[in-house]
Design a protein around this motif. Sequence first.
Motif, PDB file in Angstrom:
ATOM      1  N   GLY A 105       0.805  -1.221   0.000  1.00  0.00           N
ATOM      2  CA  GLY A 105       0.000   0.000   0.000  1.00  0.00           C
ATOM      3  C   GLY A 105       0.831   1.261   0.000  1.00  0.00           C
ATOM      4  O   GLY A 105       0.294   2.356  -0.187  1.00  0.00           O
ATOM      5  N   THR A 114      -2.750   2.651   1.435  1.00  0.00           N
ATOM      6  CA  THR A 114      -3.631   1.661   0.818  1.00  0.00           C
ATOM      7  C   THR A 114      -4.896   2.276   0.220  1.00  0.00           C
ATOM      8  O   THR A 114      -5.420   1.791  -0.792  1.00  0.00           O
ATOM      9  CB  THR A 114      -4.007   0.579   1.852  1.00  0.00           C
ATOM     10  OG1 THR A 114      -2.808  -0.024   2.346  1.00  0.00           O
ATOM     11  CG2 THR A 114      -4.872  -0.499   1.229  1.00  0.00           C
ATOM     12  N   ILE A 140      -8.672  -6.497  -0.612  1.00  0.00           N
ATOM     13  CA  ILE A 140      -7.407  -6.276   0.086  1.00  0.00           C
ATOM     14  C   ILE A 140      -7.165  -7.433   1.044  1.00  0.00           C
ATOM     15  O   ILE A 140      -8.029  -7.786   1.846  1.00  0.00           O
ATOM     16  CB  ILE A 140      -7.438  -4.943   0.850  1.00  0.00           C
ATOM     17  CG1 ILE A 140      -7.643  -3.791  -0.142  1.00  0.00           C
ATOM     18  CG2 ILE A 140      -6.143  -4.737   1.638  1.00  0.00           C
ATOM     19  CD1 ILE A 140      -7.850  -2.445   0.490  1.00  0.00           C
TER      20      ILE A 140
END
Length: 321
Positions: free
Chosen positions: A91, A129, A141
């Motif tokens: 991220g 992120t 994710i």
Amino acid sequence: MADITRRDFLGRSASCGAHLAIMAAAMPRARRDWWAHTPRGQVVAQEPFGNLERVAENIWALISTPLNGDNTTLSNGGIIAGRTGVLAIEGFYRPRGAEWLAGKARELTGRWPTHVALTHYHADHANGTAGYLAGTDRPAIRATEVTRDQVFERNRPPDDARSAALREVEFLSPTEPTTLDLGGRTVRIVPRSGHTDSDISLEIDDPSVVFCGDLYWNAMFPNYVDAIPTQLSASVRALRRDRATVYVPGHGALGAGVDLDRYLAVLDLVEQGARRAHESGASAEDGGTAFTLPESLGEWMLFNPAYFARAFGAWYRELGW
């Protein structure tokens, strides 16, 4: 750098890459030039914060160059693509870094990332992120529960966008490898530990490529801030393959087997030095101050001599002090 105050830096010091941002501002230009490496992959995109290098067909590594003075990414990352899915790795430090990598994934593969994987919770790997949510497609994710929780608890300053991005993380097993089928390309996600108590590596068998996260640093002395040294050594040895492999480190240039072996030699020497200092009754600080790496191992970027003492301190935690 103008946007990093001392207070800001100290508040983020749990990040394994925070030292890169602050040192880039103070480092003489000649030393920054040392960071520029001869790419081992074909450079397909270049920015002040890093180079996107083609490692193999539909596999790219983002090699960050933070000593240039740009802290957009700080850590390395990458893209792995198959016929039906695209995995973005890390991220990064700022959302702009994640958004940039996602945009490059779309340019190179025709897709915004369908999946994102975080190798651990340190700020330079996780704080940006939310940048992956800049597109119309929301990627899945993936991280361990410990990684997600530690981002919430430790990474500063707090950020609502980051929290929202990580609220629906698909948790990875902390003990068993999992696989991600991207359509004709399978990525094995392996739980490991050592740099933190919740690391992962992302591994491909054909071609042989391993994204190591911060378990491996190439030609840069690692940050032991949250390290568990015995587990770190074991995990790095487990990454080593007996065939030609590209190892993507968390920091530094792409590595081959010989580079990973050189890193293992550094870890072994740190262990030997820490054990000797511990047995002699010396403090971790004194032992680390006296420690040096032999010239035979080549040049290793050391941002602060205190990093040796930090490494010794991690060993002392395990040995008892």
